[in-house]
Motif scaffolding. Sequence first.
Motif, PDB file in Angstrom:
ATOM      1  N   ILE A   3       0.024   1.914   2.848  1.00 45.56           N
ATOM      2  CA  ILE A   3      -0.820   2.014   1.818  1.00 45.56           C
ATOM      3  C   ILE A   3      -2.162   2.229   2.302  1.00 45.56           C
ATOM      4  O   ILE A   3      -2.943   1.788   3.473  1.00 45.56           O
ATOM      5  CB  ILE A   3      -0.724   0.557   0.878  1.00 45.56           C
ATOM      6  CG1 ILE A   3      -1.654   0.731  -0.217  1.00 45.56           C
ATOM      7  CG2 ILE A   3      -1.317  -0.615   1.747  1.00 45.56           C
ATOM      8  CD1 ILE A   3      -0.939  -0.364  -1.127  1.00 45.56           C
ATOM      9  N   GLY A   4      -3.196   2.683   1.683  1.00 51.10           N
ATOM     10  CA  GLY A   4      -4.523   2.969   1.873  1.00 51.10           C
ATOM     11  C   GLY A   4      -5.534   2.908   0.871  1.00 51.10           C
ATOM     12  O   GLY A   4      -5.176   3.061  -0.282  1.00 51.10           O
ATOM     13  N   HIS A   5      -6.750   2.522   1.107  1.00 50.31           N
ATOM     14  CA  HIS A   5      -7.890   2.170  -0.016  1.00 50.31           C
ATOM     15  C   HIS A   5      -9.164   2.952   0.477  1.00 50.31           C
ATOM     16  O   HIS A   5      -9.291   2.798   1.295  1.00 50.31           O
ATOM     17  CB  HIS A   5      -7.791   0.832  -0.121  1.00 50.31           C
ATOM     18  CG  HIS A   5      -9.136   0.547  -0.911  1.00 50.31           C
ATOM     19  ND1 HIS A   5     -10.376   0.154  -0.544  1.00 50.31           N
ATOM     20  CD2 HIS A   5      -9.436   0.635  -2.198  1.00 50.31           C
ATOM     21  CE1 HIS A   5     -11.350   0.123  -1.713  1.00 50.31           C
ATOM     22  NE2 HIS A   5     -10.720   0.201  -2.592  1.00 50.31           N
ATOM     23  N   TYR A   7     -13.230   3.999  -0.790  1.00 54.00           N
ATOM     24  CA  TYR A   7     -14.292   3.734  -1.884  1.00 54.00           C
ATOM     25  C   TYR A   7     -15.685   4.531  -1.532  1.00 54.00           C
ATOM     26  O   TYR A   7     -15.815   4.626  -0.063  1.00 54.00           O
ATOM     27  CB  TYR A   7     -14.571   2.122  -1.854  1.00 54.00           C
ATOM     28  CG  TYR A   7     -16.024   1.541  -2.536  1.00 54.00           C
ATOM     29  CD1 TYR A   7     -15.994   1.503  -4.134  1.00 54.00           C
ATOM     30  CD2 TYR A   7     -17.174   1.473  -2.007  1.00 54.00           C
ATOM     31  CE1 TYR A   7     -17.187   1.372  -4.723  1.00 54.00           C
ATOM     32  CE2 TYR A   7     -18.338   1.082  -2.608  1.00 54.00           C
ATOM     33  CZ  TYR A   7     -18.278   1.164  -4.075  1.00 54.00           C
ATOM     34  OH  TYR A   7     -19.298   0.598  -4.655  1.00 54.00           O
ATOM     35  N   ALA A  47      -8.779   6.795   1.569  1.00 50.39           N
ATOM     36  CA  ALA A  47      -7.593   6.180   1.250  1.00 50.39           C
ATOM     37  C   ALA A  47      -6.379   6.753   2.124  1.00 50.39           C
ATOM     38  O   ALA A  47      -5.561   5.891   2.768  1.00 50.39           O
ATOM     39  CB  ALA A  47      -7.137   6.298  -0.155  1.00 50.39           C
ATOM     40  N   ALA A  51      -4.538   4.759   5.074  1.00 50.73           N
ATOM     41  CA  ALA A  51      -3.083   4.720   5.060  1.00 50.73           C
ATOM     42  C   ALA A  51      -2.484   5.009   6.516  1.00 50.73           C
ATOM     43  O   ALA A  51      -1.370   4.567   6.813  1.00 50.73           O
ATOM     44  CB  ALA A  51      -2.294   5.427   4.069  1.00 50.73           C
ATOM     45  N   ILE A  94      -0.898   8.343  -6.041  1.00 50.02           N
ATOM     46  CA  ILE A  94      -2.353   8.012  -5.907  1.00 50.02           C
ATOM     47  C   ILE A  94      -2.919   7.381  -7.002  1.00 50.02           C
ATOM     48  O   ILE A  94      -2.470   8.351  -8.060  1.00 50.02           O
ATOM     49  CB  ILE A  94      -2.917   8.909  -5.009  1.00 50.02           C
ATOM     50  CG1 ILE A  94      -4.493   8.698  -4.791  1.00 50.02           C
ATOM     51  CG2 ILE A  94      -2.990  10.405  -5.964  1.00 50.02           C
ATOM     52  CD1 ILE A  94      -4.916   9.641  -3.561  1.00 50.02           C
ATOM     53  N   ASP A  95      -3.626   6.379  -7.101  1.00 48.61           N
ATOM     54  CA  ASP A  95      -4.380   6.020  -8.302  1.00 48.61           C
ATOM     55  C   ASP A  95      -5.763   5.599  -8.132  1.00 48.61           C
ATOM     56  O   ASP A  95      -6.354   5.468  -7.028  1.00 48.61           O
ATOM     57  CB  ASP A  95      -3.885   4.727  -8.481  1.00 48.61           C
ATOM     58  CG  ASP A  95      -4.366   4.186 -10.144  1.00 48.61           C
ATOM     59  OD1 ASP A  95      -4.667   5.051 -10.971  1.00 48.61           O
ATOM     60  OD2 ASP A  95      -4.206   3.187 -10.516  1.00 48.61           O
ATOM     61  N   THR A  96      -6.802   6.280  -9.052  1.00 52.05           N
ATOM     62  CA  THR A  96      -8.025   6.408  -8.815  1.00 52.05           C
ATOM     63  C   THR A  96      -8.857   5.859  -9.793  1.00 52.05           C
ATOM     64  O   THR A  96      -8.211   6.053 -11.164  1.00 52.05           O
ATOM     65  CB  THR A  96      -8.474   7.907  -8.212  1.00 52.05           C
ATOM     66  OG1 THR A  96      -8.284   8.521  -9.464  1.00 52.05           O
ATOM     67  CG2 THR A  96      -7.652   8.224  -7.057  1.00 52.05           C
ATOM     68  N   GLN A 149     -13.215   4.746  -6.443  1.00 53.24           N
ATOM     69  CA  GLN A 149     -12.050   3.973  -5.533  1.00 53.24           C
ATOM     70  C   GLN A 149     -10.800   4.685  -5.696  1.00 53.24           C
ATOM     71  O   GLN A 149     -10.518   5.287  -6.940  1.00 53.24           O
ATOM     72  CB  GLN A 149     -11.972   2.663  -6.328  1.00 53.24           C
ATOM     73  CG  GLN A 149     -13.138   1.769  -6.111  1.00 53.24           C
ATOM     74  CD  GLN A 149     -12.846   0.491  -6.500  1.00 53.24           C
ATOM     75  OE1 GLN A 149     -11.884   0.026  -6.380  1.00 53.24           O
ATOM     76  NE2 GLN A 149     -13.981  -0.299  -6.878  1.00 53.24           N
ATOM     77  N   ILE A 151      -6.583   4.236  -4.288  1.00 50.90           N
ATOM     78  CA  ILE A 151      -5.557   3.695  -3.545  1.00 50.90           C
ATOM     79  C   ILE A 151      -4.370   4.748  -3.414  1.00 50.90           C
ATOM     80  O   ILE A 151      -4.159   5.259  -4.445  1.00 50.90           O
ATOM     81  CB  ILE A 151      -5.139   2.434  -4.214  1.00 50.90           C
ATOM     82  CG1 ILE A 151      -4.159   1.387  -3.224  1.00 50.90           C
ATOM     83  CG2 ILE A 151      -4.586   2.565  -5.587  1.00 50.90           C
ATOM     84  CD1 ILE A 151      -4.220   0.179  -3.506  1.00 50.90           C
TER      85      ILE A 151
END
Length: 157
Positions: A3-5, A7, A47, A51, A94-96, A149, A151
Amino acid sequence: MRIGHGYDVHAFGSGDHIMLGGVRIEHDRGLVAHSDGDVLIHAICDALLGAIGEGDIGHHFPDTDQRWQGADSRTFLREIVELVHERDYAVANIDTTVITESPKLAPFLDDIRTVLAGDLRVASGQVNVKATTSEGLGFIGRGEGVAAQAIVLLLGQ
Ligand code: MG
């Protein structure tokens, strides 16, 4: 699974458009940046790099390097996706979220999703792009810039 984030923020400056998720959006200001200032793609790049434990976009594409002056951020994204695949991972989803008071992004979200899915080598159903405002609060609320952002979940192949 990994998982990665990510910003990122860019300030508004002079200009007549912004680049967001690889899509050109006409606006009365631009975003100040060494590259094309695509804050959403930069967050996604971070992100992905997060990850796979590969640092951040500034490490891979330093803003002191003249090669990246005005660069199309999709170039960064495609190179990082290639690196992800070299490590035998692929994007699961992926969610942004993009946070800005203006421009209004709703009319562009489908196009952004299509562009990003192509560069991420996934179906558009694996990519989500949300837009919100800062309700007038803080630097975003004062219209000084745009934040994004991201993820991402990667699956080992
Ligand atoms: Mg950036």
